[in-house]
Enzyme design. Structure first.
Site, PDB file in Angstrom:
ATOM      1  N   SER A 213     -19.328  39.461 -41.356  1.00 51.03           N
ATOM      2  CA  SER A 213     -18.565  38.237 -41.589  1.00 51.03           C
ATOM      3  C   SER A 213     -18.884  37.545 -42.906  1.00 51.03           C
ATOM      4  O   SER A 213     -18.037  36.826 -43.443  1.00 51.03           O
ATOM      5  CB  SER A 213     -18.790  37.258 -40.439  1.00 51.03           C
ATOM      6  OG  SER A 213     -20.155  36.891 -40.341  1.00 51.03           O
ATOM      7  N   HIS A 241     -14.616  39.785 -36.216  1.00 48.08           N
ATOM      8  CA  HIS A 241     -13.835  39.652 -37.446  1.00 48.08           C
ATOM      9  C   HIS A 241     -12.964  40.879 -37.674  1.00 48.08           C
ATOM     10  O   HIS A 241     -12.696  41.261 -38.816  1.00 48.08           O
ATOM     11  CB  HIS A 241     -14.758  39.389 -38.634  1.00 48.08           C
ATOM     12  CG  HIS A 241     -15.385  38.032 -38.592  1.00 48.08           C
ATOM     13  ND1 HIS A 241     -14.750  36.903 -39.065  1.00 48.08           N
ATOM     14  CD2 HIS A 241     -16.585  37.624 -38.093  1.00 48.08           C
ATOM     15  CE1 HIS A 241     -15.538  35.847 -38.881  1.00 48.08           C
ATOM     16  NE2 HIS A 241     -16.652  36.259 -38.300  1.00 48.08           N
ATOM     17  N   LYS A 272     -11.176  33.471 -32.625  1.00 47.21           N
ATOM     18  CA  LYS A 272     -10.815  33.629 -34.034  1.00 47.21           C
ATOM     19  C   LYS A 272      -9.340  34.016 -34.127  1.00 47.21           C
ATOM     20  O   LYS A 272      -8.471  33.169 -33.972  1.00 47.21           O
ATOM     21  CB  LYS A 272     -11.755  34.615 -34.714  1.00 47.21           C
ATOM     22  CG  LYS A 272     -13.182  34.070 -34.838  1.00 47.21           C
ATOM     23  CD  LYS A 272     -14.106  35.007 -35.552  1.00 47.21           C
ATOM     24  CE  LYS A 272     -15.455  34.362 -35.866  1.00 47.21           C
ATOM     25  NZ  LYS A 272     -16.189  33.873 -34.696  1.00 47.21           N
TER      26      LYS A 272
END
Length: 425
Positions: A213, A241, A272
């Site tokens: 990340s 991610h 996310k």
């Protein structure tokens, strides 16, 4: 008077009336000691230039936001909202409907009275998305990582971790009683060395972020899988991610590197790209998830994920399994931003990922750069120690499918102006 002392002086005027005289008399000595110690810690953070202010957003999460103290619209290039779905109308409506039908929360953990049909439906949907037998959802991926290693591994086993793995993986491994080993970042020769040295262990788990990340680089998953096949080790990846937007259909690092189905355990987040609210999960063999439901402490002792969050995430899976056009849009925007910012002369890390670390090295410079960008209506944040190693401070830009080409150009132009002003380029 340094900044932190100013903050404490001002906040005391507000907080003092909350403490009655009796409680202050009994707690004064202990509180004074705490205040002094914490003050010293905070002073050192300020002096090192690594203080991290929290900006207050007064609107919903989107490509364009507002912050407290300003009526101006600013462009947000510092969110994990990769698909732009955190405020998508269908996601919001699904959350509202779940709130009406199921209430705000379960007030309990899953095995007592905290499992609803929508929790099971979401777990089934995630399993189908990843092509795995089963899924167990948690309050966060941090919890999923904390719950996995302690439950799975014994003193007869070994956890083998990339040295730059996320803090939640590091902390999760610390909780277990297995042998703990690290290998150099994405270094396959060093990984093979550790695999050779641990062959006596009953079970070995090689743990890596799918996408790192802070640096935006992608794990060499094909090579990791092949080594683990050779040495009979399990592969674990954290896909926070990557899930939803990496790979042709958003299936993550497995799809991106061409090793579909060869990773044994996948942990990821719902907080996310998948709606941006909260929640995490472990996905893999049913034998593993069955065990985690019985032994995983964050699962057994944390409240169930709230129904509106579950419903919102479930709607996101519907959207991305029905149409992967947002995945293509993220890729296009990422290429546009990376090409322009590199041509401008900035040093960037990573490749082909919407996380774009713009390296500045100096912590104070990164903080000042971010403030200057805000004056140009661009929201970015300076990252410094302990979030990244000392001397590796940066601005981490995150590109979204919600950004337009014109917005990306405005961001790059601001970087160029500030970069020249601060003599970075």
């Amino acid at each position: 008077m340094i900044p932190y002392q100013n903050i404490m002086k001002n906040s005391s005027r507000v907080l003092a009336p909350l403490f009655n005289q009796t409680s202050r008399r009994y707690a004064s000595t202990a509180l004074a000691s705490l205040d002094n110690i914490m003050g010293e810690v905070m002073d050192s953070i300020y002096e090192a230039g690594t203080f991290k202010p929290e900006r207050i957003i007064t609107t919903r999460q989107a490509a364009e936001i507002q912050v407290a103290g300003s009526s101006k619209k600013i462009l947000n290039f510092c969110a994990n909202n990769y698909l732009g779905l955190s405020s998508h109308p269908e996601v919001v409506e699904a959350s509202k409907a779940a709130l009406d039908k199921y209430g705000a929360g379960l007030s309990s953990v899953r095995f007592i009275c905290g499992t609803q049909d929508i929790h099971k439906e979401l777990e089934e949907k995630i399993s189908r998305f990843h092509g795995r037998e089963d899924t167990i959802i948690y309050a966060s991926c941090f919890d999923a990582n904390a719950g996995l290693f302690e439950s799975l591994l014994t003193p007869e086993d070994a956890a083998i971790s990339d040295e730059l793995n996320h803090a939640s993986i590091i902390d999760g491994i610390r909780l277990c009683k297995a042998e703990r080993h690290r290998f150099k970042h994405m270094d396959m020769k060093d990984l093979e060395r550790v695999l050779q040295e641990t062959q006596k262990c009953r079970m070995r788990v090689v743990a890596t972020d799918g996408v790192f990340s802070m640096d935006g680089d992608v794990a060499p998953l094909k090579e990791i899988v092949e080594l683990c096949d050779q040495y009979k080790a399990l592969v674990f990846i954290d896909e926070c991610h990557a899930t939803g937007f990496v790979g042709e259909t958003g299936r993550g690092t497995e799809e991106f590197t061409g090793v579909d189905g060869r990773v044994h355990i996948i942990n990821s987040t719902l907080g996310k790209a998948l709606g941006g609210a909260a929640g995490g999960y472990t996905c893999g063999p049913k034998s593993l998830t069955d065990m985690l439901r019985q032994k995983s402490r964050p699962y057994l002792f944390s409240n169930s994920l709230p129904p509106p969050v579950v419903a919102g995430a479930s709607k996101v899976f519907d959207l991305i399994m029905r149409d992967n056009s947002l995945v293509s849009k993220v890729a296009e925007n990422t290429k546009h931003f990376r090409t322009r910012i590199e041509e401008a002369g900035f040093t960037i890390w990573g490749k082909d990922h919407p996380i774009v670390p713009i390296m500045l090295d100096d912590a104070s410079l990164a903080g000042r750069f971010a403030e200057e960008m805000l004056s140009k209506d661009i929201y970015v944040i300076g990252f410094s120690y302990p979030v990244v190693p000392k001397g590796k401070a940066r601005i981490r830009v995150q590109v979204s499918a919600a950004h337009t080409p014109a917005e990306i150009d405005k961001c790059v132009d601001a970087f160029i102006d500030i970069g020249k002003k601060l003599k970075v380029i």
